[in-house]
Design a protein around this motif. Sequence first.
Motif, PDB file in Angstrom:
ATOM      1  N   VAL A   1       0.849  -1.256  -0.259  1.00 22.43           N
ATOM      2  CA  VAL A   1      -0.043   0.066   0.094  1.00 22.43           C
ATOM      3  C   VAL A   1       0.963   1.294   0.012  1.00 22.43           C
ATOM      4  CG1 VAL A   1      -2.181  -1.186   1.020  1.00 22.43           C
ATOM      5  CG2 VAL A   1      -0.345  -0.038   2.543  1.00 22.43           C
ATOM      6  N   VAL A   2       2.156   1.049   0.653  1.00 22.68           N
ATOM      7  CA  VAL A   2       2.934   2.260   0.737  1.00 22.68           C
ATOM      8  C   VAL A   2       3.421   2.423  -0.707  1.00 22.68           C
ATOM      9  CG1 VAL A   2       4.966   3.378   1.772  1.00 22.68           C
ATOM     10  CG2 VAL A   2       3.136   2.041   3.070  1.00 22.68           C
ATOM     11  N   THR A   3       3.773   1.579  -1.215  1.00 26.31           N
ATOM     12  CA  THR A   3       4.522   1.472  -2.567  1.00 26.31           C
ATOM     13  C   THR A   3       3.654   2.107  -3.727  1.00 26.31           C
ATOM     14  OG1 THR A   3       5.897  -0.355  -2.214  1.00 26.31           O
ATOM     15  CG2 THR A   3       5.481   0.046  -4.508  1.00 26.31           C
ATOM     16  N   ARG A   4       2.132   1.721  -3.599  1.00 23.94           N
ATOM     17  CA  ARG A   4       1.204   2.529  -4.366  1.00 23.94           C
ATOM     18  C   ARG A   4       0.978   3.838  -4.314  1.00 23.94           C
ATOM     19  NH1 ARG A   4      -2.645  -0.123  -7.417  1.00 23.94           N
ATOM     20  NH2 ARG A   4      -2.432  -2.434  -7.588  1.00 23.94           N
ATOM     21  N   LEU A   5       1.094   4.347  -2.781  1.00 25.52           N
ATOM     22  CA  LEU A   5       0.907   5.727  -2.523  1.00 25.52           C
ATOM     23  C   LEU A   5       2.103   6.259  -2.922  1.00 25.52           C
ATOM     24  CD1 LEU A   5      -0.450   5.374   0.860  1.00 25.52           C
ATOM     25  CD2 LEU A   5      -1.671   6.412  -0.731  1.00 25.52           C
ATOM     26  N   ARG A   6       3.225   6.011  -2.908  1.00 28.06           N
ATOM     27  CA  ARG A   6       4.512   6.741  -3.350  1.00 28.06           C
ATOM     28  C   ARG A   6       4.553   6.823  -4.797  1.00 28.06           C
ATOM     29  NH1 ARG A   6       8.579   4.493   1.658  1.00 28.06           N
ATOM     30  NH2 ARG A   6       8.486   6.832   2.644  1.00 28.06           N
TER      31      ARG A   6
ATOM     32  N   GLN B   1      -8.622   5.857  -1.680  1.00 29.39           N
ATOM     33  CA  GLN B   1      -9.017   4.437  -2.133  1.00 29.39           C
ATOM     34  C   GLN B   1      -8.497   3.957  -3.657  1.00 29.39           C
ATOM     35  OE1 GLN B   1      -9.291   2.226  -0.021  1.00 29.39           O
ATOM     36  NE2 GLN B   1     -10.033   0.493  -1.350  1.00 29.39           N
ATOM     37  N   ALA B   2      -8.692   5.201  -4.661  1.00 29.78           N
ATOM     38  CA  ALA B   2      -8.497   4.933  -5.962  1.00 29.78           C
ATOM     39  C   ALA B   2      -7.154   4.386  -6.203  1.00 29.78           C
ATOM     40  CB  ALA B   2      -8.868   6.302  -6.629  1.00 29.78           C
ATOM     41  N   VAL B   3      -6.269   5.007  -5.487  1.00 27.97           N
ATOM     42  CA  VAL B   3      -4.742   4.514  -5.593  1.00 27.97           C
ATOM     43  C   VAL B   3      -4.575   3.139  -4.985  1.00 27.97           C
ATOM     44  CG1 VAL B   3      -2.533   5.171  -4.726  1.00 27.97           C
ATOM     45  CG2 VAL B   3      -3.974   7.021  -5.531  1.00 27.97           C
ATOM     46  N   LEU B   4      -5.338   2.842  -3.785  1.00 26.26           N
ATOM     47  CA  LEU B   4      -4.769   1.585  -3.286  1.00 26.26           C
ATOM     48  C   LEU B   4      -5.663   0.457  -4.013  1.00 26.26           C
ATOM     49  CD1 LEU B   4      -5.487   2.458   0.592  1.00 26.26           C
ATOM     50  CD2 LEU B   4      -3.309   2.494  -0.688  1.00 26.26           C
ATOM     51  N   ASP B   5      -6.758   0.699  -4.721  1.00 25.03           N
ATOM     52  CA  ASP B   5      -7.667  -0.059  -5.265  1.00 25.03           C
ATOM     53  C   ASP B   5      -8.182   0.596  -6.391  1.00 25.03           C
ATOM     54  OD1 ASP B   5      -9.376  -2.167  -6.064  1.00 25.03           O
ATOM     55  OD2 ASP B   5     -10.700  -1.790  -4.652  1.00 25.03           O
ATOM     56  N   PRO B   6      -7.672   0.724  -7.646  1.00 30.60           N
ATOM     57  CA  PRO B   6      -7.892   1.580  -8.745  1.00 30.60           C
ATOM     58  C   PRO B   6      -9.331   1.075  -9.194  1.00 30.60           C
ATOM     59  CG  PRO B   6      -5.581   0.837  -9.047  1.00 30.60           C
ATOM     60  CD  PRO B   6      -6.141   0.204  -7.899  1.00 30.60           C
ATOM     61  N   PRO B   7     -10.347   1.913  -9.493  1.00 27.50           N
ATOM     62  CA  PRO B   7     -11.477   1.625  -9.896  1.00 27.50           C
ATOM     63  C   PRO B   7     -11.506   0.474 -11.119  1.00 27.50           C
ATOM     64  CG  PRO B   7     -11.597   3.788  -9.580  1.00 27.50           C
ATOM     65  CD  PRO B   7     -10.104   3.484  -9.612  1.00 27.50           C
ATOM     66  N   ARG B   8     -12.485  -0.437 -11.170  1.00 24.48           N
ATOM     67  CA  ARG B   8     -12.327  -1.435 -12.245  1.00 24.48           C
ATOM     68  C   ARG B   8     -13.493  -1.269 -13.124  1.00 24.48           C
ATOM     69  NH1 ARG B   8     -11.062  -6.601  -7.967  1.00 24.48           N
ATOM     70  NH2 ARG B   8      -9.662  -5.331  -6.834  1.00 24.48           N
ATOM     71  N   GLU B   9     -14.481  -0.352 -12.833  1.00 22.42           N
ATOM     72  CA  GLU B   9     -15.654   0.013 -13.820  1.00 22.42           C
ATOM     73  C   GLU B   9     -16.114   1.181 -13.409  1.00 22.42           C
ATOM     74  OE1 GLU B   9     -17.027  -1.858  -9.986  1.00 22.42           O
ATOM     75  OE2 GLU B   9     -16.332  -3.112 -11.746  1.00 22.42           O
ATOM     76  N   GLU B  10     -16.957   1.820 -14.349  1.00 16.71           N
ATOM     77  CA  GLU B  10     -17.382   3.375 -14.161  1.00 16.71           C
ATOM     78  C   GLU B  10     -18.819   3.162 -13.112  1.00 16.71           C
ATOM     79  OE1 GLU B  10     -17.288   6.217 -15.139  1.00 16.71           O
ATOM     80  OE2 GLU B  10     -15.432   5.499 -16.375  1.00 16.71           O
ATOM     81  N   VAL B  11     -18.840   3.987 -12.157  1.00 11.71           N
ATOM     82  CA  VAL B  11     -19.943   3.769 -11.052  1.00 11.71           C
ATOM     83  C   VAL B  11     -20.912   5.091 -11.268  1.00 11.71           C
ATOM     84  CG1 VAL B  11     -20.216   4.223  -8.700  1.00 11.71           C
ATOM     85  CG2 VAL B  11     -18.195   2.982  -9.753  1.00 11.71           C
ATOM     86  N   ALA B  12     -22.167   4.663 -11.660  1.00 11.62           N
ATOM     87  CA  ALA B  12     -23.356   5.623 -11.754  1.00 11.62           C
ATOM     88  C   ALA B  12     -23.606   6.388 -10.511  1.00 11.62           C
ATOM     89  CB  ALA B  12     -24.542   4.870 -12.307  1.00 11.62           C
ATOM     90  N   GLU B  13     -24.037   7.464 -10.651  1.00 11.74           N
ATOM     91  CA  GLU B  13     -24.431   8.414  -9.409  1.00 11.74           C
ATOM     92  C   GLU B  13     -25.389   7.733  -8.870  1.00 11.74           C
ATOM     93  OE1 GLU B  13     -23.308  11.639  -8.371  1.00 11.74           O
ATOM     94  OE2 GLU B  13     -21.682  11.116  -9.581  1.00 11.74           O
ATOM     95  N   PRO B  14     -25.585   7.893  -7.408  1.00  9.52           N
ATOM     96  CA  PRO B  14     -26.419   7.117  -6.572  1.00  9.52           C
ATOM     97  C   PRO B  14     -27.789   7.511  -7.189  1.00  9.52           C
ATOM     98  CG  PRO B  14     -24.675   7.908  -5.154  1.00  9.52           C
ATOM     99  CD  PRO B  14     -24.379   8.545  -6.620  1.00  9.52           C
ATOM    100  N   ALA B  15     -28.780   6.447  -7.133  1.00  6.86           N
ATOM    101  CA  ALA B  15     -30.188   6.761  -7.494  1.00  6.86           C
ATOM    102  C   ALA B  15     -30.934   7.610  -6.314  1.00  6.86           C
ATOM    103  CB  ALA B  15     -30.943   5.632  -7.774  1.00  6.86           C
ATOM    104  N   PRO B  16     -31.758   8.241  -6.745  1.00  4.12           N
ATOM    105  CA  PRO B  16     -32.567   9.112  -5.862  1.00  4.12           C
ATOM    106  C   PRO B  16     -33.358   8.276  -4.843  1.00  4.12           C
ATOM    107  CG  PRO B  16     -33.689   9.712  -8.024  1.00  4.12           C
ATOM    108  CD  PRO B  16     -32.419   8.519  -8.070  1.00  4.12           C
TER     109      PRO B  16
END
Length: 461
Positions: free
Chosen positions: A106-111, A221-236
């Motif tokens: 995790v430190v390697t990813r951050l650096r 978190q996007a550095v620790l675990d890069p997003p794997r798919e597009e995330v839609a805006e939360p539904a109302p």
Amino acid sequence: MPHFTTLVSAAEALHAREVSAPDLLRDVLDRIGRDDRFIRAFSDLTPATAEAEAKASEFRHARGDILGPLDGVPIAIKDLIDTTPAICRAGLPHLADYRPRRDADVVTRLRRAGAVIIGVLETDAGAFGTRTPQVINPIAPDLIAGGSSGGPGAAVCAGLAYGAIGTDTGGSIRIPAACCSVAGFKPSWGRVSAKGVRPLAQSCDHVGPLARCVADLQAIQAVLDPPREEVAEPAPNLRIGIAPDYFADADPLVLRAMAHLTSALADARHRMVDLRMPAPDDIMDSHMITVTREAARYHTEHFPGLWQAHPDIARDGIELGRTFSDVDYGLAQVRRRRIADAVEGLFEAVDILILPTLPMDAPAREADTVSLRGRRLPVLEATIRYTALFNQTGHPVVSIPAFRLADGRALSVQIVGARHNDQRLLAIARYLEDIFAVTIDYDELARAAQMDVRRLRRRYA
């Protein structure tokens, strides 16, 4: 740059060249020098490497070759996560001189993302507790800072870092987040590498971020675990699961807060769904068998002849784990899988669950026990009572301030999502954060508490 600006805002200022990475680092180190001698969130600082990282970031920004949103942002790490060149003692006396040869993943990813690593943060001995007693809560000195990631919680709360990395085996990110009125995220088990992280119980250990808002958690978190798919805006029209029986023994203040929040969510046209969940008492036995047995195996194999000299809470946990047989452990795993499947099944009917993080406000520093509906529980058992379930099941959980208290702090809730639905859960938490509309003035609270912080530090010096 204001001390308590968000990580995302600091990153934007760096990108716009309104501040340089070396200036941002100096500002943070100055504040640590002034305030951390009282709070004691840091167990070791790495100013030389941090300065080199900040200068490298400044050159990248000048060239327009930025590595990402964390490039140039000061981040701190819990000291049971290998971080060069720091001493990473994990709260254990025999590791007082341990300097890892290489960084944890995790430190390697951050650096690699350009983060400036400023040092390592205090933990309970071997991560066995939930108090981090050597750390003082910056905004409520007479209350615990929480643990075992108490150093990360206090550092973020006190403006000593823009974000921090902690670990969570029974609630150890979420509990200090709640005690210090900050945000914390426990990812789905296995999403973030634990290589280079000293284990407590490997099958329950999670690594994740703490910060002052959900957007900052997302950036880390996007550095620790890069997003794997597009995330839609939360539904109302979210389907939000509530399980009143699960937290029926909570303090009346917590119950009033939950009633207020569910009413606010219903007013925002979200559908509240009553659910039944495994009872905390049914979870605790399996959790304690699993954690202490795995911890005992690790410490007796890696530190033969040394673990007997661990601090009491760690040694007692190891000794308890040694009393459990292979049969005890195997039966605990059978119950654990059944409970995990039952919790995952809840997400067929709901998008998220909302539960209190703690059954009460942060316990007093001097308290050994907590009273819940007339039943006295040790502080450790009380603080993990609502959190440990999700270490057993591996579900992702965000803890955020949700109900403002009269003194300016907040009670927190856990927002739980389906396994491996981490990015969507964070997006929902960010949306709900706006609905809850809890603003914490960390600077004002820390200033008001300063004299009490110093008084307590003199007492425990």
